[in-house]
Design an enzyme around this catalytic site. Sequence first.
Site, PDB file in Angstrom:
ATOM      1  N   GLU A  46       0.828  -1.211   0.000  1.00  0.00           N
ATOM      2  CA  GLU A  46       0.000   0.000   0.000  1.00  0.00           C
ATOM      3  C   GLU A  46       0.864   1.264   0.000  1.00  0.00           C
ATOM      4  OE1 GLU A  46      -2.098  -3.070   2.719  1.00  0.00           O
ATOM      5  OE2 GLU A  46      -0.073  -2.586   2.026  1.00  0.00           O
ATOM      6  N   ALA A 152       8.313 -37.681  -8.712  1.00  0.00           N
ATOM      7  CA  ALA A 152       8.535 -37.972 -10.125  1.00  0.00           C
ATOM      8  C   ALA A 152       8.411 -39.477 -10.296  1.00  0.00           C
ATOM      9  CB  ALA A 152       9.915 -37.493 -10.561  1.00  0.00           C
ATOM     10  N   ARG A 182      11.035 -25.642  -5.931  1.00  0.00           N
ATOM     11  CA  ARG A 182      12.082 -25.523  -4.913  1.00  0.00           C
ATOM     12  C   ARG A 182      12.377 -24.055  -4.608  1.00  0.00           C
ATOM     13  NH1 ARG A 182      17.061 -29.694  -6.366  1.00  0.00           N
ATOM     14  NH2 ARG A 182      15.975 -31.665  -5.919  1.00  0.00           N
ATOM     15  N   THR A 194      17.667 -40.954   1.314  1.00  0.00           N
ATOM     16  CA  THR A 194      17.828 -40.277   0.023  1.00  0.00           C
ATOM     17  C   THR A 194      19.203 -39.639  -0.093  1.00  0.00           C
ATOM     18  OG1 THR A 194      15.454 -39.841  -0.159  1.00  0.00           O
ATOM     19  CG2 THR A 194      16.915 -38.436  -1.440  1.00  0.00           C
ATOM     20  N   LEU A 202      19.920 -30.680  -3.606  1.00  0.00           N
ATOM     21  CA  LEU A 202      18.663 -30.068  -3.151  1.00  0.00           C
ATOM     22  C   LEU A 202      18.695 -28.548  -3.257  1.00  0.00           C
ATOM     23  CD1 LEU A 202      17.664 -32.270  -0.077  1.00  0.00           C
ATOM     24  CD2 LEU A 202      16.887 -32.447  -2.438  1.00  0.00           C
ATOM     25  N   ARG A 205      18.663 -25.092  -9.042  1.00  0.00           N
ATOM     26  CA  ARG A 205      19.682 -24.697 -10.017  1.00  0.00           C
ATOM     27  C   ARG A 205      19.092 -24.252 -11.345  1.00  0.00           C
ATOM     28  NH1 ARG A 205      20.718 -29.221  -7.623  1.00  0.00           N
ATOM     29  NH2 ARG A 205      20.198 -30.543  -9.407  1.00  0.00           N
ATOM     30  N   SER A 225      17.732 -39.621  12.170  1.00  0.00           N
ATOM     31  CA  SER A 225      17.566 -39.862  13.605  1.00  0.00           C
ATOM     32  C   SER A 225      18.847 -40.350  14.276  1.00  0.00           C
ATOM     33  CB  SER A 225      16.424 -40.849  13.860  1.00  0.00           C
ATOM     34  OG  SER A 225      16.696 -42.093  13.237  1.00  0.00           O
ATOM     35  N   GLY A 292      12.213 -40.465  -0.071  1.00  0.00           N
ATOM     36  CA  GLY A 292      11.821 -41.828  -0.374  1.00  0.00           C
ATOM     37  C   GLY A 292      10.567 -42.238   0.370  1.00  0.00           C
TER      38      GLY A 292
END
Length: 359
Positions: A46, A152, A182, A194, A202, A205, A225, A292
């Site tokens: 605004e 995917a 991303r 993964t 990750l 790009r 973990s 995964g």
Amino acid sequence: MQRALLLAKKGIFTVSPNPMVGCVIVKNGQTIGEGWHKMTGHNHAEVNAIEDVKNKHGSNATALLAGSEVYVTLEPCSTTGRTPPCSKALIEAGVKKIFIAQEDTSQEGLESLRTANIEVEVGLMNEEAIKLNTGFFTRTNQGRPFITCKIACSLDGGVALNTGESKWITSEASRKDSHHIRASSDAILTGVGTVLSDNPSLTARSASKDFLELGKQPLRCVVDSKLQMQGNEKILNDGYKTIIFSNNKDRDLNKNEVEIVNVPMNQSGINLTAVAQYLGAREVNNLMLESGPRLIDGMLQEKLIDKFIFYMAPKILGANKLNFAKLEGSIKNLGTIELDIQEIEAIGDDLKLSVLPKY
């Protein structure tokens, strides 16, 4: 209001954790100024629209603003934070009427405007305004990010062969599109499996030039973990921020830009609801899940996935494939999850499906 929504989207890479907001000022049916929230800590939409009127119309700006109408995608703020209250700026400008797409939870801005005898109409293109800032509203209302799971896969739901081979199931166009998601996310979440099997970066790009010029990347988050990562993984050595959610308090990777956060466990492993709430407290609006089956199953079990985006390639992997989720036990007494299809579009040779799970 449609123009205001388009303006708001210009802040997609720069305003988080604030919402994207656009504003258009009209006088006698003609647009006299417009603005959007460009960056956290800078003027809101605004104020930028009012300044635009002044810059364009000089000495005539005061007369033009008096009695004008304003279209704004979110209720003007009424408190002083990093910037002055927008409702005060609109009152001082002498506007006559304000159209607001989506109100704020406090509604203090509405009250201050009405007290100043400014006519207020709420709800114009409301659904579009909510969709624009779904992550912001999810975080402020539920205390956690809006979580989108990207998958995917082949037409029969396979993400890899049993051998683990999975690279480039989908087209280059799909991969580029997923990089845009991303880039528009505040953080990306994956599991240690993964990371150990694929060693991904990750990062976004192949995102737009506007994003890449900012020189930043989404926060990477890994559920590990037992803290199995060794320290030589890409996401721990590229200089961008990474958080590891772990329950191993006896080990530290001693890496710059890597933060280890200890979170409680439950019967299934890391308490993923606690992870989501932690990220909400860190002002993450939009979280992208790329992982995964194990982590996806865990997120489903705790009903944390708000949206799926499937990139489906015209391929069939057959019986010897790995599925994106096992589903057994994910939902009590239910072997499948019903999905509400929001959008289907062609991306290169693939299909992109945006769907919402019905828990």
